[in-house]
Design an enzyme around this catalytic site. Structure first.
Site, PDB file in Angstrom:
ATOM      1  CE  LYS A  24      -3.743  -2.557   2.231  1.00  0.00           C
ATOM      2  NZ  LYS A  24      -4.519  -2.860   3.447  1.00  0.00           N
ATOM      3  CD  GLN A  68      -3.398  -4.670   6.505  1.00  0.00           C
ATOM      4  OE1 GLN A  68      -3.554  -3.597   5.942  1.00  0.00           O
ATOM      5  NE2 GLN A  68      -3.785  -5.800   5.962  1.00  0.00           N
ATOM      6  CG  ASP A  91      -9.254  -0.446   5.011  1.00  0.00           C
ATOM      7  OD1 ASP A  91      -9.119  -0.765   3.820  1.00  0.00           O
ATOM      8  OD2 ASP A  91      -8.435  -0.733   5.906  1.00  0.00           O
TER       9      ASP A  91
HETATM   10  N1  GUN Z   1      -6.735  -7.283   6.289  1.00  0.00           N
HETATM   11  C1  GUN Z   1      -7.062  -7.984   5.181  1.00  0.00           C
HETATM   12  N2  GUN Z   1      -7.542  -7.173   4.227  1.00  0.00           N
HETATM   13  C2  GUN Z   1      -7.508  -5.924   4.737  1.00  0.00           C
HETATM   14  C3  GUN Z   1      -7.874  -4.634   4.227  1.00  0.00           C
HETATM   15  O1  GUN Z   1      -8.346  -4.460   3.101  1.00  0.00           O
HETATM   16  N3  GUN Z   1      -7.673  -3.581   5.057  1.00  0.00           N
HETATM   17  C4  GUN Z   1      -7.180  -3.729   6.314  1.00  0.00           C
HETATM   18  N4  GUN Z   1      -7.034  -2.638   7.073  1.00  0.00           N
HETATM   19  N5  GUN Z   1      -6.842  -4.905   6.834  1.00  0.00           N
HETATM   20  C5  GUN Z   1      -7.008  -5.989   6.034  1.00  0.00           C
END
Ligand code: GUN
Length: 265
Positions: A24, A68, A91
């Site tokens: 990211k 995350q 998100d």
């Molecule tokens: N864990 C697995 N997929 C994601 C996501 O898209 N965002 C976040 N913050 N954690 C995750």
């Protein structure tokens, strides 16, 4: 005018989470976005994490931020998500954004389901009237993609069935699917005999499987690609399918946050 600024919060040292967050941040750089990675060690308390989020909530230099998942077991993820300012929730994980999404109102959409919608749209697949089977009911993939594809929207109007770990004879359902979306984290679970001829198959799984390569592992999807692909009209690989779309839509949401386009009531 300054570029969009995304902050990613990573707690603990889960290997896969580190990779995702690094991807990211790297994509932010490639797009000319500003990004900040905040790494907290595994022993971080729930209170400390909540204090950090409250700072980010009001920091005008931050357009959007993500925490995350998964979080260490001693931290209540729901409590943490409830603290995030919905206007910065790129998100789309807060109850506010999930609720708006479920009502079909403007909101930040969760990145992975949003990426799946984009894949469908950009490959000129018309989902209207199709039977969609979603394997897995997680809050971040299965549940929201099921809601979105069932909605009365241009990419929607599917007849959706969401399966879970208690579903009996999952192949009975998967064989009926025009669009099969699998998000369970069980490597190569879906075999050719579970898939309808000509189906569209979207593989959300990304499990690290140990091997004797230099990295020590490789990624496997939930679908046995070699077995299933010849039967399909469209299939996403792992890696290189849904994963990059998740990152793309996260950055798109961050751009929207910078421009304050999405109206969160
Ligand atoms: N864990 C697995 N997929 C994601 C996501 O898209 N965002 C976040 N913050 N954690 C995750």
């Amino acid at each position: 005018e300054r570029p969009p600024h995304l902050v990613a919060v990573l707690v603990g040292n889960d290997g896969a989470s580190q990779t995702y967050v690094n991807n990211k941040i790297k994509s932010c750089r490639e797009c000319g976005f500003e990004s900040t990675l905040i790494k907290k060690d595994h022993a971080t308390t729930e209170d400390e994490l909540i204090r950090l989020i409250k700072r980010l909530n009001v920091d005008d230099s931050v357009d959007g931020f993500i925490v995350q998942l998964p979080l260490p077991k001693h931290i209540d993820a729901n409590k943490v998500l409830l603290t995030i300012n919905p206007e910065k929730d790129v998100d789309g994980f807060t109850p506010q954004n999930f609720g708006l999404m479920a009502l079909g109102l403007p909101s930040y959409k969760p990145a992975t389901p949003y990426g799946i919608l984009k894949l469908i749209q950009r490959n000129n697949i018309d989902p209207t009237g199709k039977r969609c089977v979603v394997v897995g009911r997680s809050n971040i993939v299965g549940k929201p993609i099921g809601i979105m594809l069932g909605q009365n929207k241009s990419i929607g109007n599917c007849t959706v069935t969401i399966l879970n770990s208690h579903t009996q004879n999952i192949e009975k359902y998967t064989r009926e699917a025009d669009i099969l979306i699998v998000a369970i984290g069980q490597p190569k679970m879906i075999k050719a005999d579970m898939v309808k001829e000509g189906a569209i198959v979207i593989d959300v799984g990304i499990t690290r499987v140990s091997d004797d390569s230099t990295k020590g592992y490789h990624l496997e999807g939930d679908v046995d690609f070699e077995d299933v692909a010849p039967k399909t009209s469209f299939i996403t690989p792992v890696p290189g399918g849904v994963g990059p779309m998740t990152v793309t839509m996260l950055l798109y949401n961050t751009l929207l946050a910078r421009k304050k386009v999405v109206q969160i009531v």
